[in-house]
Design an enzyme around this catalytic site. Structure first.
Site, short mmCIF file in Angstrom:
data_model
loop_
_atom_site.label_atom_id
_atom_site.label_comp_id
_atom_site.label_asym_id
_atom_site.label_seq_id
_atom_site.Cartn_x
_atom_site.Cartn_y
_atom_site.Cartn_z
N GLU A 44 22.09 34.37 39.68
CA GLU A 44 23.02 34.86 38.65
C GLU A 44 22.34 34.89 37.29
O GLU A 44 22.49 35.83 36.51
CB GLU A 44 24.27 33.97 38.59
CG GLU A 44 25.12 34.00 39.85
CD GLU A 44 26.40 33.18 39.70
OE1 GLU A 44 26.99 33.16 38.61
OE2 GLU A 44 26.81 32.53 40.68
N HIS A 62 30.33 37.83 39.87
CA HIS A 62 31.11 37.21 40.94
C HIS A 62 30.15 36.56 41.93
O HIS A 62 29.16 37.20 42.34
CB HIS A 62 31.97 38.27 41.64
CG HIS A 62 32.78 37.70 42.73
ND1 HIS A 62 33.93 36.97 42.51
CD2 HIS A 62 32.60 37.72 44.07
CE1 HIS A 62 34.42 36.56 43.67
NE2 HIS A 62 33.64 37.01 44.64
N1 NHR Z 1 40.76 40.61 36.24
C1 NHR Z 1 40.86 41.82 36.80
N2 NHR Z 1 41.93 42.55 36.49
N3 NHR Z 1 39.93 42.34 37.63
C2 NHR Z 1 38.85 41.60 37.96
O1 NHR Z 1 37.95 42.12 38.78
C3 NHR Z 1 38.70 40.29 37.43
C4 NHR Z 1 39.69 39.82 36.55
C5 NHR Z 1 39.61 38.54 36.00
C6 NHR Z 1 38.58 37.69 36.34
C7 NHR Z 1 36.58 37.16 37.73
C8 NHR Z 1 36.90 36.77 39.19
C9 NHR Z 1 35.68 36.25 39.93
O2 NHR Z 1 34.55 36.63 39.64
C10 NHR Z 1 37.60 38.14 37.27
C11 NHR Z 1 37.64 39.43 37.77
C12 NHR Z 1 39.69 34.26 38.58
C13 NHR Z 1 40.47 34.42 39.72
C14 NHR Z 1 41.75 33.63 39.91
O3 NHR Z 1 42.39 33.73 40.94
C15 NHR Z 1 40.06 35.34 40.67
C16 NHR Z 1 38.90 36.08 40.49
C17 NHR Z 1 38.14 35.92 39.33
C18 NHR Z 1 38.52 35.01 38.38
N4 NHR Z 1 42.19 32.86 38.89
C19 NHR Z 1 43.42 32.04 38.90
C20 NHR Z 1 44.54 32.78 38.15
O4 NHR Z 1 45.70 32.44 38.44
C21 NHR Z 1 43.22 30.72 38.19
C22 NHR Z 1 42.15 29.87 38.80
C23 NHR Z 1 41.74 28.70 37.91
O5 NHR Z 1 42.15 28.63 36.74
O6 NHR Z 1 40.91 27.88 38.38
O7 NHR Z 1 44.27 33.59 37.26
O8 NHR Z 1 35.85 35.48 40.92
C1 GAR Z 2 29.39 31.12 38.36
O1 GAR Z 2 28.87 30.83 39.64
C2 GAR Z 2 30.20 32.40 38.41
O2 GAR Z 2 29.67 33.37 39.25
C3 GAR Z 2 31.50 31.88 38.95
O3 GAR Z 2 31.69 30.62 38.37
C4 GAR Z 2 30.44 30.08 37.96
C5 GAR Z 2 30.47 29.87 36.47
O4 GAR Z 2 29.34 29.15 36.04
N1 GAR Z 2 32.58 32.75 38.62
C6 GAR Z 2 33.73 32.71 39.27
O5 GAR Z 2 33.92 32.00 40.23
C7 GAR Z 2 34.80 33.59 38.68
N2 GAR Z 2 36.00 33.37 39.39
P1 GAR Z 2 28.95 29.11 34.50
O6 GAR Z 2 30.22 28.71 33.73
O7 GAR Z 2 27.93 28.02 34.43
O8 GAR Z 2 28.43 30.45 34.12
#
Ligand code: NHR
Ligand code: GAR
Length: 214
Positions: free
Chosen positions: A171, A106
């Protein structure tokens, strides 16, 4: 050999960093994307890694998507599943199926800035330090046990892109490190906390110092 399945949604540079690290005892069994046009799929194909695409738009709800995603992942018999820029929130059932073997990176110093648009929010908040966190995934979004973090300074003239680039460089260092620890069997879950066994690694010294060279 430990089988690793990597989930991506886009560029896939973190996946690439993990592949390039050539971690002893690790085999990248598959790279799976929810977006057919994810650039990272091309890198995986060109490195002879199996790829899969499961478009979330073909599913009427999250549970149906997650059920199929789980089946696709499990067809590769994973020891570890790695979210690398994977952008779909996962259901509780999915997360529980992979309890203790599902990692995410993240782009913030959790517990600050869970969710999306972390770099813009860090700039808006005026923090002096920002960074990235590798954590075990639990149902509670971006709240699972922390494995490793890296901090970078926020500099006076930073915009979102400049800050994102500085974080991304870290990262690419900490995600392969976390995967290596997992493969070596050195990460233990102690209640809500992740403990790295026999760690000689000093997070503050080696994470902050390189970033100060900017
Ligand atoms: N799922 C769970 N249950 N728990 C976590 O900690 C998760 C997860 C799924 C993904 C990555 C996370 C990040 O690192 C992650 C952690 C997507 C969203 C989001 O809101 C939020 C956090 C993360 C990844 N996604 C939207 C949705 O409706 C779509 C956004 C898009 O497609 O651009 O799923 O930040
Ligand atoms: C990375 O900065 C990762 O930490 C972030 O998106 C980028 C992906 O880059 N992840 C999120 O924001 C998850 N919600 P990459 O596709 O080049 O690895």
């Amino acid at each position: 050999m430990k089988n690793i399945v990597v989930l991506i949604s886009g560029r896939g540079s973190n996946m690439e960093a993990i592949v390039r690290a050539q971690i002893p005892g690790a085999r990248i069994a598959a790279v799976i994307s929810n977006r057919p046009d994810a650039a990272g799929l091309e890198f995986a194909r060109s490195h002879g890694i199996a790829t899969g695409v499961l478009n979330h738009r073909d599913f009427s709800d999250r549970a149906a998507f997650d059920t199929r995603l789980l089946a696709l992942i499990d067809s590769h018999a994973p020891d570890l599943v790695v979210l690398a820029g994977f952008m779909r929130v996962l259901t509780q059932g999915f997360v529980e199926h992979y309890a203790g073997r599902l990692l995410n990176i993240h782009p913030s110093l959790l517990p600050s800035f869970p969710g999306l648009h972390t770099h813009a929010r860090a700039l808006e908040a005026g923090v002096g330090l920002h960074g990235a966190t590798v954590h075990f995934v639990t149902a509670d979004l971006d709240c699972g046990p922390i494995v490793i973090q890296a901090a970078v300074p926020v500099l006076p003239h930073d915009d979102e892109n400049a800050l994102a680039e500085r974080v991304l460089a870290q990262e690419h260092r900490i995600y392969p490190q976390a995967v290596r620890w997992f493969v070596e069997g050195r990460i233990r879950l102690d209640g809500q906390r992740a403990v790295v066994e026999g760690g000689t690694y000093m997070p503050s010294a080696s994470c902050v110092t390189p970033a100060l060279e900017y």
